[in-house]
Design a protein around this motif. Structure first.
Motif, mmCIF file in Angstrom:
data_model
loop_
_atom_site.group_PDB
_atom_site.id
_atom_site.type_symbol
_atom_site.label_atom_id
_atom_site.label_comp_id
_atom_site.label_asym_id
_atom_site.label_seq_id
_atom_site.Cartn_x
_atom_site.Cartn_y
_atom_site.Cartn_z
ATOM 1 N N ALA A 147 0.819 -1.213 0.000
ATOM 2 C CA ALA A 147 0.000 0.000 0.000
ATOM 3 C C ALA A 147 0.854 1.265 0.000
ATOM 4 C CB ALA A 147 -0.935 0.004 1.207
ATOM 5 N N ASP A 148 2.131 1.162 0.415
ATOM 6 C CA ASP A 148 3.018 2.328 0.442
ATOM 7 C C ASP A 148 3.744 2.557 -0.878
ATOM 8 O OD1 ASP A 148 2.319 2.814 3.025
ATOM 9 O OD2 ASP A 148 4.231 2.207 3.922
ATOM 10 N N LEU A 149 3.709 1.591 -1.784
ATOM 11 C CA LEU A 149 4.527 1.692 -2.988
ATOM 12 C C LEU A 149 4.134 2.851 -3.898
ATOM 13 C CD1 LEU A 149 5.173 -2.057 -3.895
ATOM 14 C CD2 LEU A 149 6.629 -0.455 -2.635
ATOM 15 N N PRO A 150 2.838 3.140 -4.131
ATOM 16 C CA PRO A 150 2.528 4.301 -4.972
ATOM 17 C C PRO A 150 3.074 5.608 -4.403
ATOM 18 C CG PRO A 150 0.594 2.919 -4.716
ATOM 19 C CD PRO A 150 1.623 2.396 -3.765
ATOM 20 N N GLY A 151 2.905 5.820 -3.092
ATOM 21 C CA GLY A 151 3.427 7.032 -2.484
ATOM 22 C C GLY A 151 4.936 7.096 -2.541
ATOM 23 N N PHE A 152 5.599 5.934 -2.361
ATOM 24 C CA PHE A 152 7.056 5.884 -2.402
ATOM 25 C C PHE A 152 7.579 6.161 -3.808
ATOM 26 C CE2 PHE A 152 10.862 3.103 -3.054
ATOM 27 C CZ PHE A 152 11.763 3.881 -2.340
ATOM 28 N N LEU A 153 7.049 5.462 -4.790
ATOM 29 C CA LEU A 153 7.530 5.620 -6.158
ATOM 30 C C LEU A 153 7.100 6.957 -6.746
ATOM 31 C CD1 LEU A 153 6.746 1.996 -7.410
ATOM 32 C CD2 LEU A 153 9.020 2.934 -6.920
ATOM 33 N N GLY A 154 5.811 7.270 -6.606
ATOM 34 C CA GLY A 154 5.297 8.490 -7.211
ATOM 35 C C GLY A 154 5.787 9.756 -6.542
ATOM 36 N N GLY A 155 6.256 9.655 -5.299
ATOM 37 C CA GLY A 155 6.748 10.830 -4.596
ATOM 38 C C GLY A 155 8.215 11.117 -4.803
ATOM 39 N N ALA A 156 8.917 10.250 -5.535
ATOM 40 C CA ALA A 156 10.360 10.418 -5.715
ATOM 41 C C ALA A 156 10.674 11.449 -6.795
ATOM 42 C CB ALA A 156 10.993 9.080 -6.089
ATOM 43 N N LEU A 157 11.791 12.135 -6.638
ATOM 44 C CA LEU A 157 12.282 12.991 -7.717
ATOM 45 C C LEU A 157 12.562 12.158 -8.957
ATOM 46 C CD1 LEU A 157 14.863 15.193 -5.757
ATOM 47 C CD2 LEU A 157 12.704 15.980 -6.744
ATOM 48 N N VAL A 158 13.222 11.021 -8.738
ATOM 49 C CA VAL A 158 13.567 10.065 -9.800
ATOM 50 C C VAL A 158 13.539 8.679 -9.181
ATOM 51 C CG1 VAL A 158 15.353 9.264 -11.410
ATOM 52 C CG2 VAL A 158 15.064 11.720 -11.003
ATOM 53 N N VAL A 159 13.043 7.694 -9.924
ATOM 54 C CA VAL A 159 13.220 6.299 -9.553
ATOM 55 C C VAL A 159 14.367 5.767 -10.402
ATOM 56 C CG1 VAL A 159 12.236 3.980 -9.550
ATOM 57 C CG2 VAL A 159 10.840 5.933 -8.830
ATOM 58 N N ALA A 160 15.452 5.361 -9.745
ATOM 59 C CA ALA A 160 16.650 4.902 -10.443
ATOM 60 C C ALA A 160 16.750 3.390 -10.348
ATOM 61 C CB ALA A 160 17.892 5.552 -9.839
ATOM 62 N N PHE A 161 16.904 2.737 -11.499
ATOM 63 C CA PHE A 161 16.963 1.275 -11.555
ATOM 64 C C PHE A 161 18.022 0.895 -12.599
ATOM 65 C CE2 PHE A 161 15.249 -3.005 -12.615
ATOM 66 C CZ PHE A 161 15.122 -3.514 -11.339
ATOM 67 N N PRO A 162 19.321 1.055 -12.250
ATOM 68 C CA PRO A 162 20.386 0.867 -13.239
ATOM 69 C C PRO A 162 20.852 -0.585 -13.366
ATOM 70 C CG PRO A 162 21.329 1.676 -11.214
ATOM 71 C CD PRO A 162 19.849 1.550 -10.965
ATOM 72 N N SER A 163 19.921 -1.501 -13.492
ATOM 73 C CA SER A 163 20.231 -2.930 -13.501
ATOM 74 C C SER A 163 21.115 -3.312 -14.689
ATOM 75 C CB SER A 163 18.924 -3.730 -13.541
ATOM 76 O OG SER A 163 19.188 -5.110 -13.672
ATOM 77 N N ARG A 164 21.918 -4.346 -14.484
ATOM 78 C CA ARG A 164 22.766 -4.879 -15.558
ATOM 79 C C ARG A 164 22.012 -5.856 -16.459
ATOM 80 N NH1 ARG A 164 28.094 -3.683 -14.656
ATOM 81 N NH2 ARG A 164 28.643 -2.974 -12.548
ATOM 82 N N GLY A 165 20.775 -6.172 -16.116
ATOM 83 C CA GLY A 165 19.999 -7.068 -16.962
ATOM 84 C C GLY A 165 18.763 -7.555 -16.247
ATOM 85 N N GLU A 166 17.642 -7.607 -16.942
ATOM 86 C CA GLU A 166 16.380 -8.047 -16.372
ATOM 87 C C GLU A 166 15.637 -8.918 -17.371
ATOM 88 O OE1 GLU A 166 15.031 -7.301 -13.228
ATOM 89 O OE2 GLU A 166 17.024 -6.465 -12.816
ATOM 90 N N CYS A 172 3.083 4.880 -11.586
ATOM 91 C CA CYS A 172 2.892 5.831 -10.482
ATOM 92 C C CYS A 172 3.287 7.248 -10.868
ATOM 93 C CB CYS A 172 3.692 5.377 -9.270
ATOM 94 S SG CYS A 172 3.108 3.838 -8.535
ATOM 95 N N GLY A 173 3.625 7.455 -12.135
ATOM 96 C CA GLY A 173 3.969 8.794 -12.591
ATOM 97 C C GLY A 173 5.355 9.250 -12.211
ATOM 98 N N ALA A 174 6.251 8.311 -11.924
ATOM 99 C CA ALA A 174 7.614 8.678 -11.538
ATOM 100 C C ALA A 174 8.499 8.807 -12.774
ATOM 101 C CB ALA A 174 8.203 7.622 -10.603
ATOM 102 N N PRO A 175 9.381 9.809 -12.821
ATOM 103 C CA PRO A 175 10.424 9.816 -13.847
ATOM 104 C C PRO A 175 11.402 8.673 -13.549
ATOM 105 C CG PRO A 175 10.292 11.935 -12.686
ATOM 106 C CD PRO A 175 9.484 10.961 -11.912
ATOM 107 N N VAL A 176 11.715 7.871 -14.550
ATOM 108 C CA VAL A 176 12.518 6.670 -14.339
ATOM 109 C C VAL A 176 13.837 6.777 -15.086
ATOM 110 C CG1 VAL A 176 12.640 4.166 -14.705
ATOM 111 C CG2 VAL A 176 10.486 5.216 -13.974
ATOM 112 N N LEU A 177 14.908 6.383 -14.404
ATOM 113 C CA LEU A 177 16.228 6.238 -15.012
ATOM 114 C C LEU A 177 16.611 4.774 -14.944
ATOM 115 C CD1 LEU A 177 18.908 7.418 -16.150
ATOM 116 C CD2 LEU A 177 19.677 7.641 -13.764
ATOM 117 N N THR A 178 16.899 4.164 -16.100
ATOM 118 C CA THR A 178 17.291 2.753 -16.128
ATOM 119 C C THR A 178 18.378 2.570 -17.181
ATOM 120 O OG1 THR A 178 16.433 0.489 -16.191
ATOM 121 C CG2 THR A 178 15.473 2.040 -17.760
#
Length: 370
Positions: free
Chosen positions: A262-281, A293-299
């Motif tokens: 239940a906290d994930l929308p507020g956590f993700l959507g409230g961030a300046l940026v969601v950063a997920f620099p994974s080497r592979g998915e 959630c409307g977050a700007p994403v960097l991957t």
């Protein structure tokens, strides 16, 4: 068909969102469905799929060998008693000799391609993936990138592989209101301080040490740097501790562990940026959920991530210097972040569990007819 939800690991990460989203969508599609699950999960699956036959499997099994033994012996018996035409094993391994067509989901092939994979887990995933590629009637993968890797690495027959993109729960993962973001911020001890978010396991493939180093370089000269919040389960990446310990005292990193759904929308959507620099998915569900959630994403451009993010996210190379450069650019450009927020939310609408369930049903039918 029978879905083996008893295979869901106890960490309740992305896999449970896959199985839960799929089961609910199969129910909505009117599928003739049986779900076998751990006894503690029976009530939840009964709510997700009210017309499904909910079969009580084992109690919580934390020992992998015991779970695999149960899968080989008891699961086929339950499937036959339920009158199942197809067994769907959603987590790599499958029962052999069940006498029923079997569909297996292979989420990625990182155990073969990632030299930093946990050695204790790698042998299981390699064996299970190889067995599925050879013996399953159909193999489901969550992206075209994973299909191509499965063919390249194991020589799997592409004619027996079905791509079914994951969906996202748009009821849960949606733009949060100010009250939700404030509540999550207070729970995390941020008290209104802006932050960059990461959501996922702290394991080498996720590249968290380079995120920590890149973040520190990106915000080092800011008079009031944001906080880096690393949410998710602990794993075996010792470099995370070393990277955090090397930071100057003015750079703040929070590690709250697992967050309630239940906290994930507020956590993700409230961030300046969601950063997920994974080497592979194999797919990259946190990227899709952050977009919803409307977050700007960097991957990164690695694996399936461009297949999910398209032109709606920002990209970086995995090294710390590149992460720093890309992250600094986003933090300095509110207009760019706003554009990514809109683009990501719009693109996320292309992924839902209904479409995923339809692709799964096609795979089940192919297995039954094969």
């Amino acid at each position: 068909m029978l879905v083996d939800a008893a295979a869901v690991p106890t960490d309740r990460g992305a896999l449970i969102r896959y199985v839960d989203g799929l089961v609910a969508a199969l129910h909505e599609a009117g599928a003739d469905l049986a779900v076998v699950c751990q006894r503690a999960d029976a009530e939840r699956y009964a709510k997700l799929a009210p017309t499904a036959a909910i079969l009580s499997g084992p109690p919580a099994i934390t020992n992998r060998n015991k779970r695999l033994a149960w899968e080989q012996t008891s699961l086929p018996v339950l499937a036959r008693h339920a009158g199942a035409r197809v067994i769907h094993a959603p987590f790599y391994s499958m029962p052999l000799g069940s006498g029923l067509p079997t569909v297996v989901t292979v989420h990625d092939v990182s155990s073969y391609t990632d030299p930093l994979h946990d050695p204790a887990k790698a042998s299981f995933f390699r064996s299970a993936t190889r067995t599925a590629a050879r013996h399953a009637n159909r193999v489901i993968v969550p992206s075209r990138a994973t299909r191509d890797e499965l063919v390249r690495v194991l020589g799997a027959d592409p004619a027996r592989i079905d791509v079914a993109h994951h969906g996202v729960d748009h009821v849960l993962f949606r733009r949060p209101d100010e009250r939700e973001t404030r509540r999550v911020g207070e729970r995390l001890g941020l008290h209104g301080q802006p932050y960059v978010a990461y959501l996922g396991a702290l394991e080498p493939r996720k590249n968290v040490p380079n995120l920590v180093r890149g973040f520190a370089a990106a915000v080092d000269r800011l008079p009031a740097p944001p906080v880096l919040v690393l949410a998710g389960g602990p794993a075996w990446d010792d470099e995370v501790e070393a990277a955090v310990a090397a930071l100057p005292s003015r750079i703040r990193v929070l590690r709250p562990g697992y967050l309630p759904f239940a906290d994930l929308p507020g956590f993700l959507g409230g961030a300046l940026v969601v950063a997920f620099p994974s080497r592979g998915e194999g797919f990259g569900l946190p990227v899709l959920e952050a977009m919803a959630c409307g977050a700007p994403v960097l991957t990164t451009h690695c694996g399936s991530l461009p297949e999910v993010g398209g032109d709606a996210v920002a990209y970086t190379e995995p090294d710390a210097e590149s992460v720093a450069c890309a992250l600094r650019g986003l933090l300095e450009s509110p207009d760019r972040r706003a554009a990514l927020s809109e683009a990501g939310a719009a693109r996320s609408q292309e992924f839902d569990w209904r479409r995923s369930a339809e692709a799964h049903l096609v795979s089940y039918q192919r297995a039954a007819e094969g």
